[in-house]
Design a protein around this motif. Structure first.
Motif, PDB file in Angstrom:
ATOM      1  N   ASP A  65       0.858  -1.184   0.000  1.00  0.00           N
ATOM      2  CA  ASP A  65       0.000   0.000   0.000  1.00  0.00           C
ATOM      3  C   ASP A  65       0.895   1.235   0.000  1.00  0.00           C
ATOM      4  O   ASP A  65       1.229   1.764   1.056  1.00  0.00           O
ATOM      5  CB  ASP A  65      -0.917   0.005   1.217  1.00  0.00           C
TER       6      ASP A  65
ATOM      7  N   THR B 298      -2.564   4.299   3.411  1.00  0.00           N
ATOM      8  CA  THR B 298      -3.910   4.641   3.879  1.00  0.00           C
ATOM      9  C   THR B 298      -4.669   3.415   4.382  1.00  0.00           C
ATOM     10  O   THR B 298      -5.878   3.490   4.612  1.00  0.00           O
ATOM     11  CB  THR B 298      -4.724   5.312   2.752  1.00  0.00           C
TER      12      THR B 298
ATOM     13  N   THR C  46      -5.243   0.268   2.906  1.00  0.00           N
ATOM     14  CA  THR C  46      -6.177  -0.277   1.925  1.00  0.00           C
ATOM     15  C   THR C  46      -6.364  -1.788   2.046  1.00  0.00           C
ATOM     16  O   THR C  46      -7.362  -2.326   1.577  1.00  0.00           O
ATOM     17  CB  THR C  46      -5.693   0.030   0.494  1.00  0.00           C
TER      18      THR C  46
ATOM     19  N   SER D  94     -13.068  -1.485   5.303  1.00  0.00           N
ATOM     20  CA  SER D  94     -12.292  -1.206   4.093  1.00  0.00           C
ATOM     21  C   SER D  94     -12.599   0.203   3.609  1.00  0.00           C
ATOM     22  O   SER D  94     -13.737   0.678   3.739  1.00  0.00           O
ATOM     23  CB  SER D  94     -12.623  -2.210   2.988  1.00  0.00           C
ATOM     24  N   ASN D  95     -11.585   0.856   3.035  1.00  0.00           N
ATOM     25  CA  ASN D  95     -11.788   2.166   2.425  1.00  0.00           C
ATOM     26  C   ASN D  95     -11.754   2.067   0.906  1.00  0.00           C
ATOM     27  O   ASN D  95     -11.411   3.029   0.213  1.00  0.00           O
ATOM     28  CB  ASN D  95     -10.747   3.172   2.922  1.00  0.00           C
ATOM     29  N   LYS D  96     -12.124   0.905   0.382  1.00  0.00           N
ATOM     30  CA  LYS D  96     -12.056   0.665  -1.061  1.00  0.00           C
ATOM     31  C   LYS D  96     -12.910   1.649  -1.854  1.00  0.00           C
ATOM     32  O   LYS D  96     -12.609   1.952  -3.016  1.00  0.00           O
ATOM     33  CB  LYS D  96     -12.483  -0.770  -1.385  1.00  0.00           C
TER      34      LYS D  96
ATOM     35  N   ARG E 166     -13.865   4.627   4.933  1.00  0.00           N
ATOM     36  CA  ARG E 166     -13.830   3.303   5.555  1.00  0.00           C
ATOM     37  C   ARG E 166     -15.227   2.921   6.033  1.00  0.00           C
ATOM     38  O   ARG E 166     -15.861   3.656   6.792  1.00  0.00           O
ATOM     39  CB  ARG E 166     -12.833   3.291   6.708  1.00  0.00           C
TER      40      ARG E 166
ATOM     41  N   LYS F  76      -9.785   8.102   2.417  1.00  0.00           N
ATOM     42  CA  LYS F  76      -8.394   7.918   1.991  1.00  0.00           C
ATOM     43  C   LYS F  76      -7.921   9.010   1.031  1.00  0.00           C
ATOM     44  O   LYS F  76      -6.726   9.321   1.000  1.00  0.00           O
ATOM     45  CB  LYS F  76      -8.198   6.544   1.363  1.00  0.00           C
TER      46      LYS F  76
END
Length: 692
Positions: free
Chosen positions: A258, A262, A264, A282-284, A288, A490
């Motif tokens: 990563d 952040t 990920t 998750s901050n996908k 988050r 993020k």
């Protein structure tokens, strides 16, 4: 209607009208400041030293049966760990260990505590030790038997630096699973093993040997090791390994780096009884959120479980069995909780009806949630801890967080969004001086938080109420959550991690506070100082060096001032990849205040702790040496205070109060809170700590 709901509805009316104390008169006197004598002279301001006093009570933890509470309490400015027996109404707490932070090699401090069964308190100690000529942070576990008064070391034999990571607790068997580093044949094993410890006897056995690919083990609610995480210090790749049950071997399911730092990578947090299913964050998608995932395939299952518009979800709370999601913690403008468990939802509702929405946090429960410890406080008041019996509706004050100020409402705070000069919207916490009638053209202290990445300020009194101390002196205090701060997704963090972020665009965000709030008429931009600790200390010194025309003075504590020097230190600590977690620019010299001491500087106060384990004392000494070499005069252009007993965390009253008092004097010298044209005058001190 269930019995519980009937009782809760009763509690929400008459039963919660009056609140009685739990502790005896003697212990209750401590909440009045018995060990911290104060003088109250009437109307006026609170003395700065009061804000440097230790919290009176911290982190109370209920035993599984709800009969006792383990708690940290301050006595004569020193933390002590003890317990309260709720079966003995009015009894004083029983203390069994002092918990001062280490100052010298070999000293230990207590940093965490929890129950294992109903008669044993397991506590974590850390220390700073000399090993093979270098200093290391060490962690150890010990168990205190409240019936025999015996303290037992847990897993110390052949233990390495880290030996205190509790993975699972079995209250019935009074056993714990602990992850620990080891030393074997006088060789340090860098990868941890897992041991099973009997907390009553200290006997232990190995249940998982160390693995060169594993840095951390992850267990399910039954104590079965289900996953493991490992990282490469130089490539930055994080490997996640998983198995469906204890009969299988761990297999790699993801292995990625990563470079944004952040967070990920998805890591399971709560394993469900459904095969291969778990909850994780998750901050996908930017912010988050909570997702249900298939750990074997690393695929998201279904829709988002929970998310907050504009903010990140923080930690997950498991239910008692550890196999489902009970709630989440998150921070918007304040710390908040969202429960999915029906009983906890009802309890939170009752408490908020009594104390106001957003003013309560459930901090501990017993098995069955029949007894609750809740923290109650407003953003501008220290607050206190309360014990709530959900079956009887009885609510009692356990103790104030701050023994002197109690629930006193101080300077009001608010969260305000301002526009940076490049258009980015930034949230800031603003604290207004309560003694000033007009909120117009006031002097300001801009206070950048530490970190910087992944961290943020919020509306709270907090353990380090510097904003309250400075506002009490008559300043508006603004704490900007500049780009790179955590909690806003993020992309906001990545804005700070751009090559022009650290020491440049992030610094502009602090300057933009003066422009924007000056245009609103709240502050006088020409009466501004900057103050911070850790990264905030760096940003303060960088502002004094880079933007001397904007700041009348600067107050820097425990900062990094020479980045080439610091990166060499961090490379040894974190590896080639990890050393980049701070500044991402290639030009480390230009953002280093100690490398640019020629030219104009704002008058700067520099404070550093000799025993700071995070930022070497050489950082501050180097800055001071180069300021002198550039012709800056001590006492005029700068002042340097080296605290022999200081650490990075300012844990002691003496060093904490010194930091605040020196800041007060520096502000008074270069940026007085009150000037003749203001039309008002400072009030006398009304609440102060008595002299010894």
């Amino acid at each position: 209607m269930t019995k519980f709901k009937k009782l809760v509805l009763l509690a929400s009316s008459a039963a919660l009208v009056s609140v009685s104390p739990v502790l005896a008169t003697k212990a209750g006197a401590n909440t009045e400041g018995e060990n911290s004598p104060i003088i109250v002279t009437g109307a006026g301001r609170v003395e700065t030293a009061v804000f440097g006093k230790r919290p009176f009570m911290r982190s109370p933890r209920l035993s599984p049966d709800g009969s006792k509470i383990a708690v940290m309490m301050s006595r004569d400015g020193v933390d002590n760990l003890g317990f309260i027996d709720l079966n003995k109404p009015g009894s004083a707490p029983s203390f069994f260990v002092r918990a001062e932070e280490q100052r010298d090699v070999g000293d230990r401090t207590v940093v965490a505590w929890r129950w294992v069964g109903n008669r044993t308190i397991v506590f974590t100690m850390t220390s700073r030790e000399a090993v093979f000529g270098d200093r290391f942070n060490m962690s150890r576990l010990a168990a205190y038997d409240i019936e025999t008064g015996k303290t037992t070391p847990l897993g110390w034999t052949n233990a390495g630096a880290g030996a205190a990571n509790i993975l699972h607790i079995d209250d019935e068997k009074e056993r714990i699973l602990v992850q620990r580093d080891t030393v074997k044949d006088r060789q340090y094993e860098g990868n941890p093993e897992v041991i099973d410890i009997d907390v009553r006897t200290g006997d232990f056995k190995n249940v998982m040997r160390s693995n060169v690919e594993v840095d951390d083990w992850i267990v399910d609610g039954k104590g079965v090791i289900r996953a493991a995480v490992g990282g490469d210090r130089d490539s930055g790749k994080q490997r996640l390994m998983y198995r469906s049950n204890d009969k299988e071997v761990l297999k790699t399911v993801s292995n990625e780096a990563d470079p944004t730092f952040t967070g990920t990578q998805i890591v399971p947090e709560i394993f469900l009884d459904e095969p291969d299913m778990a909850y994780a964050t998750s901050n996908k998608d930017g912010h988050r959120k909570v997702y249900k995932i298939n750990v074997k395939t690393m695929q998201v299952v279904g829709d988002v479980v929970y998310g907050i518009k504009g903010y990140d979800v923080g930690g997950l709370r498991a239910n008692e069995d550890g196999n489902n999601l009970a709630g989440v913690d998150y921070t918007s403008t304040r710390e908040r909780q969202r429960f999915f468990d029906g009983r906890l939802m009802e309890i939170q509702k009752v408490l908020e009806e009594r104390f106001g929405k957003g003013n309560t946090q459930i901090v501990s429960t017993n098995d069955g949630d029949t007894r609750i410890v809740a923290f109650v406080g407003k953003p501008n008041a220290p607050g206190g801890f309360y014990l709530f019996d959900t079956e009887s509706g009885d609510l009692k004050l356990l103790g104030w967080y701050h023994g002197i100020l109690k629930d006193m409402e101080l300077n009001p705070t608010d969260s305000i969004r301002y526009k940076a000069s490049d258009g980015l919207e930034i949230e800031a916490v603003v604290t207004y001086p309560r003694h000033r009638a007009n909120r117009k053209n006031l002097p300001v202290v801009v206070m950048p938080h530490g970190g910087p990445f992944g961290v943020r300020d919020q509306e709270e009194f907090g353990p380090f109420p510097w904003h309250q101390a400075m506002a009490e002196l008559g300043y508006v205090v603004i704490q900007p959550n500049y780009r790179g701060s955590g909690g806003y997704g993020k992309e906001f963090v990545k804005e700070g991690r751009k090559p022009n972020g650290y020491g440049m665009r992030m610094q502009d965000d602090l300057n933009d506070v003066l422009t924007w709030f000056g245009q609103q008429g709240l502050i006088d931009p020409k009466r501004a100082c900057i103050m911070g600790w850790s990264y905030g200390g760096y940003a303060t010194a960088r502002g004094a060096q880079r933007d001397a025309d904007k700041w009348r003075c600067a107050i820097a504590g425990a900062g990094v001032y020479d980045f080439p020097m610091m990166k060499a230190f961090d490379t040894r600590q974190f590896g080639a990849f990890g050393a980049n977690f701070q500044a991402t620019t290639d030009d480390l010299v230009s953002i280093s205040s100690a490398r640019n001491t020629n030219g104009p500087w704002s008058p700067i106060l520099i404070v550093a702790g000799l025993r700071d384990a995070r930022i070497p004392i050489e950082q501050s000494r180097t800055l001071v040496s180069r300021l002198k070499a550039s012709g800056k005069k001590e006492g005029v252009d700068f002042r340097y205070i080296e605290q022999p007993q200081g650490t990075h965390n300012l844990p002691y009253e003496d060093v904490h109060i010194q930091w605040l008092k020196e800041a007060e004097d520096w502000l008074a010298k270069f940026n007085p809170a009150y000037i003749e044209s203001d039309g008002d005058k400072p009030l006398p001190v009304a609440v102060k700590v008595a002299a010894n």
